[in-house]
Design a protein around this motif. Structure first.
Motif, mmCIF file in Angstrom:
data_model
loop_
_atom_site.group_PDB
_atom_site.id
_atom_site.type_symbol
_atom_site.label_atom_id
_atom_site.label_comp_id
_atom_site.label_asym_id
_atom_site.label_seq_id
_atom_site.Cartn_x
_atom_site.Cartn_y
_atom_site.Cartn_z
ATOM 1 N N TYR A 154 0.830 -1.204 0.000
ATOM 2 C CA TYR A 154 0.000 0.000 0.000
ATOM 3 C C TYR A 154 0.860 1.248 0.000
ATOM 4 O O TYR A 154 1.901 1.291 0.673
ATOM 5 C CB TYR A 154 -0.848 0.072 1.275
ATOM 6 C CG TYR A 154 -2.047 -0.817 1.300
ATOM 7 C CD1 TYR A 154 -3.273 -0.382 0.815
ATOM 8 C CD2 TYR A 154 -1.978 -2.088 1.869
ATOM 9 C CE1 TYR A 154 -4.397 -1.195 0.872
ATOM 10 C CE2 TYR A 154 -3.098 -2.903 1.938
ATOM 11 C CZ TYR A 154 -4.308 -2.452 1.436
ATOM 12 O OH TYR A 154 -5.411 -3.251 1.496
ATOM 13 N N GLN A 155 0.403 2.282 -0.667
ATOM 14 C CA GLN A 155 0.977 3.601 -0.497
ATOM 15 C C GLN A 155 0.541 4.074 0.884
ATOM 16 O O GLN A 155 -0.596 3.828 1.301
ATOM 17 C CB GLN A 155 0.425 4.539 -1.570
ATOM 18 C CG GLN A 155 1.422 5.480 -2.115
ATOM 19 C CD GLN A 155 0.941 6.169 -3.389
ATOM 20 O OE1 GLN A 155 -0.172 5.977 -3.869
ATOM 21 N NE2 GLN A 155 1.802 6.978 -3.935
ATOM 22 N N ALA A 156 1.437 4.713 1.628
ATOM 23 C CA ALA A 156 1.102 5.152 2.987
ATOM 24 C C ALA A 156 1.922 6.390 3.332
ATOM 25 O O ALA A 156 2.953 6.668 2.697
ATOM 26 C CB ALA A 156 1.363 4.036 3.991
ATOM 27 N N ASN A 157 1.463 7.108 4.343
ATOM 28 C CA ASN A 157 2.163 8.310 4.797
ATOM 29 C C ASN A 157 2.226 8.361 6.314
ATOM 30 O O ASN A 157 1.262 7.975 6.990
ATOM 31 C CB ASN A 157 1.427 9.580 4.319
ATOM 32 C CG ASN A 157 1.496 9.739 2.828
ATOM 33 O OD1 ASN A 157 2.565 9.799 2.247
ATOM 34 N ND2 ASN A 157 0.343 9.775 2.199
ATOM 35 N N LEU A 158 3.344 8.854 6.810
ATOM 36 C CA LEU A 158 3.435 9.239 8.216
ATOM 37 C C LEU A 158 2.751 10.591 8.356
ATOM 38 O O LEU A 158 2.611 11.319 7.368
ATOM 39 C CB LEU A 158 4.905 9.349 8.649
ATOM 40 C CG LEU A 158 5.704 8.050 8.682
ATOM 41 C CD1 LEU A 158 7.186 8.347 8.839
ATOM 42 C CD2 LEU A 158 5.217 7.147 9.799
ATOM 43 N N SER A 159 2.374 10.947 9.560
ATOM 44 C CA SER A 159 1.763 12.267 9.743
ATOM 45 C C SER A 159 2.784 13.350 9.390
ATOM 46 O O SER A 159 3.992 13.153 9.537
ATOM 47 C CB SER A 159 1.259 12.444 11.173
ATOM 48 O OG SER A 159 2.347 12.501 12.066
ATOM 49 N N ALA A 160 2.303 14.483 8.911
ATOM 50 C CA ALA A 160 3.170 15.569 8.446
ATOM 51 C C ALA A 160 4.094 16.086 9.542
ATOM 52 O O ALA A 160 5.169 16.615 9.257
ATOM 53 C CB ALA A 160 2.328 16.712 7.896
#
Length: 157
Positions: A92-98
């Motif tokens: 999956y594409q994923a992000n940490l919080s900004a």
């Protein structure tokens, strides 16, 4: 976790994250391993794959992920610790919080119950020189698919 031994071979159901930030990708490896992989872990029974990824990252690095789209469904046949492994993996594409402090670290440590994990941000422009498993990621990470791709990796690759 869904990982079973069948006739001396192992089957794993694994979920992994493609976490990109400023031209870099987050990779990890076990302390004793000589190759890198994308962070994630094994799914539990009756757990949705995206929930697995959220749980694993919270357990390993204490961070909440924002899960994006499914990029790859991979049937990965490989050898690990002298055992043949048949792995089904969702990437999956994923992000940490900004505001995650980990976005500013080059390297940091994560933990599993029985292992220490080394996390690093690797420059995508240099990713082809990294021993990254499965190997299709060396090109796949610089050309993310627009739609889900099904990838098959045989023991000989």
């Amino acid at each position: 976790m869904i990982s079973v031994l069948i006739n001396e071979k192992r089957f794993n159901y694994r979920i992994a994250a493609v976490i990109l930030n400023e031209g870099r990708v987050l990779v990890h490896r076990g302390e004793q391993e000589d190759f890198w992989s994308l962070p994630g872990g094994r799914c539990e029974m009756m757990e949705f794959s995206a929930d697995t990824l959220k749980r694993e990252m919270m357990e390993e690095i204490g961070e909440e992920l924002e899960i994006g789209k499914l990029l790859w469904l991979v049937e990965n046949m490989h050898v690990f610790n002298d055992r043949e492994v048949h792995e089904l993996c969702f990437f999956y594409q994923a992000n940490l919080s900004a505001n995650s402090p980990l976005l500013k670290e080059y390297e940091f440590i994560g933990y599993e119950p029985d292992a220490k994990l080394i996390y690093q941000w690797q420059d995508l422009a240099q990713i082809q020189s990294l021993d990254l498993k499965p190997a299709f990621l060396q090109t796949g990470l610089v050309n993310l698919p627009l739609h889900i791709e099904h990838i098959c990796v045989s023991l000989s690759e």
